[in-house]
Each structure stands twice: as C-alpha cells, then as structure tokens.
Design an enzyme around this catalytic site. Sequence first.
Site, PDB file in Angstrom:
ATOM      1  N   LYS A 175     -12.035 -19.208  53.520  1.00 15.34           N
ATOM      2  CA  LYS A 175     -13.273 -19.305  52.800  1.00 15.34           C
ATOM      3  C   LYS A 175     -13.193 -18.790  51.571  1.00 15.34           C
ATOM      4  CE  LYS A 175     -17.143 -17.051  52.116  1.00 15.34           C
ATOM      5  NZ  LYS A 175     -17.645 -17.822  50.778  1.00 15.34           N
ATOM      6  N   GLU A 251      -9.591  -5.241  52.003  1.00 19.31           N
ATOM      7  CA  GLU A 251      -9.043  -4.891  50.516  1.00 19.31           C
ATOM      8  C   GLU A 251     -10.475  -4.973  49.654  1.00 19.31           C
ATOM      9  OE1 GLU A 251      -5.801  -7.046  49.291  1.00 19.31           O
ATOM     10  OE2 GLU A 251      -4.415  -6.060  50.779  1.00 19.31           O
ATOM     11  N   CYS A 285      -9.912  -5.165  40.957  1.00 18.77           N
ATOM     12  CA  CYS A 285     -10.144  -4.119  41.682  1.00 18.77           C
ATOM     13  C   CYS A 285      -9.588  -3.014  41.299  1.00 18.77           C
ATOM     14  CB  CYS A 285     -10.004  -4.558  43.190  1.00 18.77           C
ATOM     15  SG  CYS A 285      -8.384  -5.137  43.301  1.00 18.77           S
ATOM     16  N   GLU A 379     -18.512   1.103  40.485  1.00 22.48           N
ATOM     17  CA  GLU A 379     -17.665   0.029  40.232  1.00 22.48           C
ATOM     18  C   GLU A 379     -18.494  -1.095  39.385  1.00 22.48           C
ATOM     19  OE1 GLU A 379     -16.133  -3.021  42.824  1.00 22.48           O
ATOM     20  OE2 GLU A 379     -14.219  -2.812  42.005  1.00 22.48           O
TER      21      GLU A 379
END
Length: 478
Positions: A175, A251, A285, A379
């Site tokens: 997906k 992750e 990331c 973040e």
Amino acid sequence: MESFGHVIGGEEVASVGGATFESVDPWTRAPWATVALGSAEDARRAIDTARTAFDDGPWPRMSFAERGQLLHRLADLIDAHTDELALADTTDMGKPIAQTTSHDVPRSARNFRFFADHARITPAETFPMPDGHHAYTRYDPAGVVAAIAPWNFPLMMATWKIAPALAWGNTVVLKPAEQSPASATILARLALEAGLPPGVLNVVHGYGPSSVGQALTESPDVDRITFTGESTTGRVISRAAAGNLTPVSLELGGKGANLVFADADLDHAVRWAIQAIYSNSGQVCLAGSRLYVQRGIYDEFLARFTAAAEAMVLGDPKDPATQIGPLSSQEHYEKVAGYLDVATADGARLHTGGRADGWTIRPTVITGAGQRARVTQEEIFGPVVVVLPFDDEADAVSAANDSPYGLNAMVFTRDLARAHRVANALRVGTVWANCFFVRDLRAPFGGAKNSGVGREGGTYSREFFTEPKAVVMEIAAS
Ligand code: NAP
Ligand code: MG
C-alpha cells in the site's frame, strides 16, 4: 489525466465499488491522475490473492537463482523506465526530477539486484554438536508480507521492502501513501512484464486509517508487516498487529543531529550539511535538521551555510535545474509553514528562508532556539534547520542525544579518535562521519528510541522476512 489501478492477481483492476481519488501535482496544485480508491474489501482481495500465490504458487518453491533471474529482469525494466518512474514520483509529490532520475529510480533497481544476489549467496549456519548431532538453520519464507510505504521516497521505500521480501520467497501486498500512488502501479505492471507470477506482487491504493492500511495490519492472513512512516502511525500499526501477534518492522521519524567540530573541513561540512537538510525539501527521515556547530567556528560556518542555502534554485520540480520543489501537499505545506510561526512565537529567529509561492518553503535557518524548543525537539519534515552552538564534545553528544528520536546523526571532524568516540556515544541507528546518506545495503538500517523497531538491510532483512528454523539431526547413534 493518467489513470492508475490496483494490481491484484496479475490484473490491473478498479476498486470493488468503483471508487477513485485524484492525485494532486503539488507544483501545479491541480489533479494529474485518477487512482483506484480501495477499501478494506479490496485489501482483503489482495491478501487472499497473495495468500494463494504463497500457499499454492511457484514463487516460494523456486530456487534462489530462478527468483533472482526474475528480480534482475525487473531491475532492468526499472532502469529502462527511469523517465516514466521518475516523472511519476516527481509529479505526485514534488521532489526534483534530478533527484528521482539520478538517485531514487537507480537505487530502486539496485534494491532488487542487491537482495536477489544477497539471498542467493548468503550462507546459513550449521552448528556441529559434539554429541553425535548437528543443527542447521533454514531461512524459510515467512508468507504474506504487507508493505506500507510513505510518500517521501515513494518508489525507493517501496522497493526497499518489496525486494528482500520477494527475494526470500514471500508474496507481497503493497500500500503506497495516498499522496504518491503512481509509481507503485507502474512497478507492479513492470513486475508482471518481467515474468513474476500473478499474485506475487499486489498493489492496493487507498487510505490508512479505517481503510486499506488498517485492513492490512489487522488481517490474520498477513505474516509480516513492514512499515515506514510517522512514529505516531507506527504506534497505531503496532497495536493493530498485536491482535494477531504479527511481527512488525517499523522505520519511523527522525530529528537528525549534525555535529560540526571546529577542526572539520568547513567546505566539506557545509556541502554535506546543506544536502542533509535541504535535499528533497527536507522531507527526509534522515534529515540533519538539528545543526550543532562548535562555538569557535559558529559565525563563520553559519555565514557560509546561509550563503549556500540562499543560492539554492527553487522552482518547478520537473525542471532538471531545480533543487527545491514544493512540499508534497497543501496539508504538509501548512504543517511546515506553521512551524515557522512556532519558532518565532518561541523567541527564535528566522535567520533566512520562509514562505515562497505556492506550497514551496525557501531553505530556512532558525537560530536562537533553545534545546527544549518545539522546533528543536519535533520533526518538521521540511527545509528548516535549527542551528545551535556547542562548547565541547560532551555538550555536543548530550545535545544530540537529547531527543525522542534516534534514527541517525552526523559528525564532522578531522580527529579520527573523536569521530569514533562520538559515534560510540550517540544513541542512534546510523552515524555518518564526514559524510551523509552513503549506504552499504548489507549494513543495518533502522532507528533507536521513537525512530523505529527492528533493522532492515542485508541479513537484517533476512531475519525479518523469513521464519528461521532450527533443524537438529542425529548423525550417529551413540
Ligand atoms: P505516515 O503519515 O505515517 O504514512 C505512511 C503510510 O502509512 C501511508 O501509506 C499511510 O496511508 C499509512 N497509514 C496511515 N495510517 C495508517 C493506519 N492506521 N494503518 C495502516 N496504515 C496507515 O507517514 P508519511 O507522512 O507518509 O511519511 C513521512 C514520515 O515517514 C516521516 O515521519 C518520516 O520521518 C518517516 N520516514 C521514515 C523513514 C525511515 O526509514 N525511518 C523513511 C522515510 C520516511 P495514507 O497516508 O495514504 O492514509
Ligand atoms: Mg503523514
């Protein structure tokens, strides 16, 4: 308008109810593709197909050489379709075409070649026992793998999961993120062209919560879930997977610290620091979004870094000269732009950067933020770096480790002993010394703390995508 369907059981198909959604090009801010909008029912169809292909089909029963040949053929087709795949990701989520063409697509082909070869040549252990037995390990495929991918490296992150899963004999349901669906369908078309049996690689489009994503994570017929995305989503997926005790590889997010010591090669450090935060408009990331600079060189470094940031070329991501494109969506643009206001409200300063036209943010430098400021701790996932001074090695390490995330860090110094000491002291999954983003696909990749659970890459991917089995055998009756 282009059109992208699900790929289930070797056919490109519409959703069960015929629903679709539009993928928006963040540069033109207009829809460019119609995409099948899946539901839990479409996800179940894909899981059933992958289940049958695993339980009864040829794929898990082939030799590594046979599977490897097909995966190499797929890699060759990816290379041959570089322009189409690069344009798909660039149009879906706005990353500069120079990057998709020179990095993301070639690396995706390399993922297939690497894992095909790695699976074929990696030995398994035997354990001679002194009492007339021996034990050995079989790495049997785990079964059906659900792969859920983010939008920031659509093709590359998807293939980082699919390649080892397939190489070890599993079947897959992928997906992609709803912001970047196109390259997944193209990849599945190419897999069929390469000769992968129907049902081995399936793609279902649709949303995560209460839909396709949730159905994949709650299914008892899924044997492994590999997810890359936000830490908050990782928690939701972990909880869903716990219902069936399905192993999960996560992750997740990051807030990479980049430590520049006074003895560093400054030109080199500036070049890497710029790339670490501004490539892919900071939607990485691993981004070096906290830049700690030793006090003695702070002013000079900041001046050089600012000049380099201001020289970057903003514009249409389909133009090969563009270095900074728009952010991936309006929603994401608003989130990142909101952090610029958070910074100033918290008393920090926008040293350079800020909003540009459309959904683009200029390369931004924030100074004067404290270690506890939201912009230092959270973040942002955009072209926004927080620059802070430090005094000595101990300060640098403790500031770097003062984060809920632990994905990666960078250290720039000419002192080799210091580089090793700092690498040892950082609580992260990857440390780059005097470089950034360089990867050996055999090395472990993943995050500490809120940045993830588990590692992928080389034998780490094998551990996750197989069911290691111990076989103990009597060799001589004693
Ligand atoms: P995200 O919002 O967490 O979404 C990632 C994927 O999960 C999408 O396909 C999403 O679907 C799906 N999803 C959302 N909710 C779900 C649910 N309840 N069940 C199942 N699936 C669900 O992440 P993103 O915004 O795409 O990506 C950015 C994040 O990824 C950043 O935090 C970044 O640091 C992280 N990232 C980490 C790495 C790494 O290797 N550590 C690499 C790249 C990116 P929809 O959004 O389509 O609904
Ligand atoms: Mg998101």
